[in-house]
Design an enzyme around this catalytic site. Sequence first.
Site, PDB file in Angstrom:
ATOM      1  N   ASP A 134       0.825  -1.217   0.000  1.00  0.00           N
ATOM      2  CA  ASP A 134       0.000   0.000   0.000  1.00  0.00           C
ATOM      3  C   ASP A 134       0.858   1.266   0.000  1.00  0.00           C
ATOM      4  OD1 ASP A 134      -1.993  -1.835   0.323  1.00  0.00           O
ATOM      5  OD2 ASP A 134      -2.930  -0.823   2.038  1.00  0.00           O
ATOM      6  N   HIS A 173       3.729  -2.301   3.132  1.00  0.00           N
ATOM      7  CA  HIS A 173       3.835  -0.974   2.519  1.00  0.00           C
ATOM      8  C   HIS A 173       5.164  -0.867   1.794  1.00  0.00           C
ATOM      9  CE1 HIS A 173       0.818  -0.616   5.684  1.00  0.00           C
ATOM     10  NE2 HIS A 173       0.287   0.359   4.969  1.00  0.00           N
TER      11      HIS A 173
END
Length: 464
Positions: free
Chosen positions: A272, A414
């Site tokens: 993400d 991430h």
Amino acid sequence: MYENHERASRSARHQKKATKNHRKIIIALLIVLAVVLAGSYLKVQQVETHRQKAARLAEQETVTLQKIQSQQDRSKIAFDKQISKEKQATTIFYTPKDIKLPEDVSEAQLKELVANEQERLKTSKPTILVGQVNVAKIAEHLESFALNVANYQWNGNKEVFEKVDEKNTAPIYTNTETGEKITGKMVIESQENLLGIQQVIQQKIWDQSKAPDKIIDALLDMPRISFDNEMVYSPKSLHIKLPKNDLIDPSALKAEEDALDENGKYIALTFDDGPSPTTTPRLLDILRDKQVHATFFMLGQNAQEAPDVVKRVHEEGHEIASHSYSHPQLTALSSEELQKEMHDADKAIFEASGFLPKNVRPPYGAIDTKSAEIIGRPIIQWNIDSLDWTTKNTQAVIDRVNQTAQDGGIILMHDIYPTTVDAVGTVIDNLRNQGYQIVSVSQMLGDKAKPLNQYFGQTDHRKI
Ligand code: NI
């Protein structure tokens, strides 16, 4: 004396016996009388209950008919009413009084529909069948007409009429002034517009195809849509029936390589908040070395800053999905703001890669019905959190994923933290050692992911 005595006593005995017999007969008679009386009493009772039942049935019928009538009155349109009764079935027809019905919604069709329903039912229970023409004003010049049959049946236990079935025909829309039926041609207007629509349809089929190279010829040779095609208008949509074509065969749209082996153990890596011009390319190198396809939930604003990275992600076979434009909590936005977030993210990703993301992960996983409706695409959550955003420690990320990995899992990471990128190589090795095959989210969910649903893993999805 003795003899006399004996005679006397015999006669007394005789008398006694006679009295006994007498009594027996009387008792027997009394019993018969009691039985007869009880019998006729029960019969009277039975007739009485029967009468009461019939009365309750009639009463309930009146109540139900009144209910139906008051519903009808609420429509504020003057209706003609015809009511008839045949054996156990009461039939009512409501047809609008001063309104000219369109061709496809005639009184004769209504009667046929009700007759079919009656035929289909074939019940001995008391029934009430209500056939009506529904008229609704949709907009200033737009009205809709539909036929409706409702079927009420007597429930002997509850002693009420219950609605057991209701059927509606597809509504016909007309122009209030002209009474004309709205057609596809009225909406599309011209041949040019129709051809424009054809292009959109072809593009859509192309975009949704899993193996575009297999359908390209059929797609290009797709027969022209004409106004002779069946078109069904409604205020929200216009359905155009396409001519029979290889393209519509779903197997032509599905590539065999897509189906995952049911016995396999799968897990998906998702990243993400990127792309980052520094950490994401390094991650892409690792994924290429390990031959792994991951899913990138990108922020539109970052995609705009690093279009080359977006392009590379797409070209190297990873899945790109949307994580909004600027990472707000979507449920706190107005409809317009939310639409803009999605629009701007899609646009940035499309401009960089030529690809429109299908799946969406809302920031913080925050989603509600209203925002899911506006987004209109599958919502992808996760069921394994690497916690990389809080630990920012390579070994901690490796351990966390190793300990919480599960079959059909979606792992949240991430690609903007160097510590995460440093962990990914070992994470992949460990997962493979545990027997997992690493796939993208789309591969894992196949064609099953639907809008208004959120997916936490391969077998865990919930309606929003
Ligand atoms: Ni995020």
